[in-house]
Design a protein around this motif. Structure first.
Motif, short mmCIF file in Angstrom:
data_model
loop_
_atom_site.label_atom_id
_atom_site.label_comp_id
_atom_site.label_asym_id
_atom_site.label_seq_id
_atom_site.Cartn_x
_atom_site.Cartn_y
_atom_site.Cartn_z
N VAL A 171 38.08 49.11 48.28
CA VAL A 171 37.93 47.81 48.95
C VAL A 171 39.29 47.12 48.93
O VAL A 171 39.97 47.09 47.90
CB VAL A 171 36.89 46.92 48.24
CG1 VAL A 171 36.79 45.56 48.95
CG2 VAL A 171 35.53 47.60 48.21
N THR A 172 39.70 46.55 50.07
CA THR A 172 41.00 45.89 50.18
C THR A 172 40.83 44.52 50.82
O THR A 172 40.05 44.37 51.77
CB THR A 172 41.96 46.73 51.05
OG1 THR A 172 42.11 48.02 50.47
CG2 THR A 172 43.32 46.06 51.14
N PHE A 173 41.54 43.54 50.29
CA PHE A 173 41.58 42.22 50.91
C PHE A 173 42.88 41.53 50.55
O PHE A 173 43.67 42.02 49.73
CB PHE A 173 40.36 41.36 50.51
CG PHE A 173 40.06 41.36 49.03
CD1 PHE A 173 40.80 40.62 48.14
CD2 PHE A 173 38.99 42.10 48.55
CE1 PHE A 173 40.50 40.61 46.80
CE2 PHE A 173 38.68 42.11 47.20
CZ PHE A 173 39.44 41.35 46.31
N ILE A 174 43.16 40.40 51.18
CA ILE A 174 44.41 39.66 51.01
C ILE A 174 44.18 38.41 50.18
O ILE A 174 43.20 37.69 50.38
CB ILE A 174 45.02 39.27 52.38
CG1 ILE A 174 45.28 40.54 53.21
CG2 ILE A 174 46.31 38.48 52.19
CD1 ILE A 174 46.28 41.49 52.60
N CYS A 175 45.09 38.13 49.25
CA CYS A 175 45.02 36.95 48.39
C CYS A 175 46.35 36.22 48.38
O CYS A 175 47.40 36.81 48.67
CB CYS A 175 44.70 37.35 46.95
SG CYS A 175 43.05 37.96 46.68
N THR A 176 46.31 34.95 48.01
CA THR A 176 47.53 34.21 47.73
C THR A 176 47.97 34.54 46.31
O THR A 176 47.22 35.12 45.52
CB THR A 176 47.29 32.69 47.83
OG1 THR A 176 46.39 32.29 46.80
CG2 THR A 176 46.72 32.32 49.18
N LYS A 177 49.21 34.15 45.95
CA LYS A 177 49.70 34.40 44.59
C LYS A 177 48.83 33.67 43.57
O LYS A 177 48.52 34.20 42.49
CB LYS A 177 51.15 33.93 44.48
CG LYS A 177 51.77 34.14 43.08
CD LYS A 177 51.76 35.59 42.67
CE LYS A 177 52.65 35.83 41.44
NZ LYS A 177 52.23 35.09 40.25
N ALA A 178 48.41 32.45 43.89
CA ALA A 178 47.57 31.68 42.96
C ALA A 178 46.23 32.39 42.74
O ALA A 178 45.72 32.44 41.61
CB ALA A 178 47.34 30.27 43.51
N GLN A 179 45.67 32.96 43.80
CA GLN A 179 44.40 33.67 43.68
C GLN A 179 44.57 34.94 42.85
O GLN A 179 43.70 35.30 42.05
CB GLN A 179 43.86 34.00 45.07
CG GLN A 179 43.39 32.78 45.84
CD GLN A 179 43.12 33.08 47.30
OE1 GLN A 179 43.67 34.02 47.87
NE2 GLN A 179 42.27 32.27 47.92
N ILE A 180 45.70 35.61 43.02
CA ILE A 180 45.99 36.81 42.23
C ILE A 180 46.12 36.46 40.75
O ILE A 180 45.63 37.18 39.87
CB ILE A 180 47.26 37.50 42.76
CG1 ILE A 180 46.96 38.19 44.09
CG2 ILE A 180 47.80 38.51 41.75
CD1 ILE A 180 48.17 38.78 44.79
N ASP A 181 46.77 35.34 40.46
CA ASP A 181 46.90 34.90 39.06
C ASP A 181 45.53 34.57 38.46
O ASP A 181 45.25 34.90 37.31
CB ASP A 181 47.81 33.67 38.98
CG ASP A 181 49.26 33.99 39.29
OD1 ASP A 181 49.62 35.18 39.24
OD2 ASP A 181 50.03 33.05 39.59
N THR A 182 44.68 33.91 39.25
CA THR A 182 43.34 33.58 38.78
C THR A 182 42.54 34.85 38.50
O THR A 182 41.82 34.96 37.51
CB THR A 182 42.60 32.73 39.83
OG1 THR A 182 43.31 31.51 40.03
CG2 THR A 182 41.18 32.42 39.39
#
Length: 310
Positions: free
Chosen positions: A4-15
């Motif tokens: 499964v692949t999706f796109i995140c912001t840096k803040a979302q990746i940190d969360t």
């Protein structure tokens, strides 16, 4: 193998990294922020913002992540207004404290009618994250005293015990459901709409509740609901008021300036707390699975666990 692949912001990746703080850290691939291994899935977060989940549990973990951390673009484009007509009585729920290393998890479900909605508007009630803590402490008791609500406070010792068998998403699903169960017993009139600030897909929410004795159904799940539905906003404020009150009490009881959030400064705060009080009290004040525990250089052993009181 499922992918499964999706796109995140840096803040979302940190969360996301914080949510999986206890996962095994693997060698970071080129052009990636990190890679972690779960029992049934490997998650890689790339510097481009792409997040890839691979393994039998990829779809399962993606559902939990996308419910709150990731907002699909089609949904994000609809954030400006409610997606369903407003009706009263309206019930809504929200949670506070899940992103804070120190302090409890507070979940509230609140009920409002049209006169209450007008009153909330006059107070400028909105998502508690957009309101100053000082104002929440000023008006929080008013909302608590006037609005029918159910407030559940999961203290840290209980949270750490429960988290051994249930991850954060499962815990939140059970708390939200229980809050609505309690609220239904307090209200003489049934809700015309029940809204949850979405943190997990609807089908997954009910899957986590399959062992519960009573399940509230007919819920509308919507992201950013605290900015669109006053019942959710009111629940958010009451939950935040409870969290801040508990946090202040915790600071006084331990004579220690705990920090909110889970940033780098919290790592230093943890080390300072342990230097003053020892490791065992962490079980009473912190969510130990967060990555901050390891970053602060704290080793949790069975002796410390045995000396703590659950």
């Amino acid at each position: 193998m499922s992918t499964v692949t999706f796109i995140c912001t840096k803040a979302q990746i940190d969360t996301m990294y914080t949510q999986y703080a206890t996962a095994t850290k693997r060698k970071t691939p080129p052009y990636a922020h990190w890679q972690i291994a779960l029992s049934d899935c490997v998650i890689t977060a790339y510097q481009s913002g792409k997040v890839v989940l691979q393994g039998e549990g990829a779809q399962f973990h993606a559902e939990g992540i996308q419910g709150k951390v990731v907002t699909p673009k089609k949904q994000a484009d609809k954030q400006s207004s409610p997606s369903i007509p407003i009706q009263y009585p309206q019930w809504g729920s929200d949670e506070v404290g899940t992103g804070d290393y120190f302090g409890p998890v507070c979940v509230c479900a609140a009920a409002i009618d049209e006169p209450s909605a007008n009153w909330l508007k006059s107070l400028g009630i909105q998502d508690s994250k957009a309101m100053k803590d000082a104002y929440i402490m000023e008006i929080g008791a008013q909302l608590r005293d006037r609005l029918p609500h159910s407030l559940l406070i999961l203290d840290n010792a209980t949270y750490n015990r429960v988290h051994k068998s249930d991850h954060m998403v499962a815990i939140k699903c059970k708390l939200h459901n229980q809050a609505f169960v309690h609220l239904s017993r307090k209200c003489s009139e049934s809700a015309k709409q029940i809204i949850v600030d979405q943190f997990v897909p609807e089908h997954s929410y009910y899957r986590y509740l399959k062992q519960e004795k009573q399940v509230i159904r007919g819920i509308h799940f919507e992201t950013k609901a605290e900015n669109k539905y006053l019942a959710v906003a009111a629940a958010s404020v009451i939950a935040r008021y409870a969290f801040l009150s508990a946090f202040d009490t915790m600071c006084k009881n331990y004579d220690f300036p705990f920090l909110k959030g889970a940033g780098a400064k919290v790592d230093t705060c943890i080390a300072d707390f342990v230097a003053k009080h020892g490791t065992a009290p962490l079980y009473q004040v912190a969510k130990l699975h967060f990555a901050n525990t390891q970053k602060a250089g704290i080793t949790l052993d069975s002796e410390s666990l045995a000396s703590s009181t659950f």
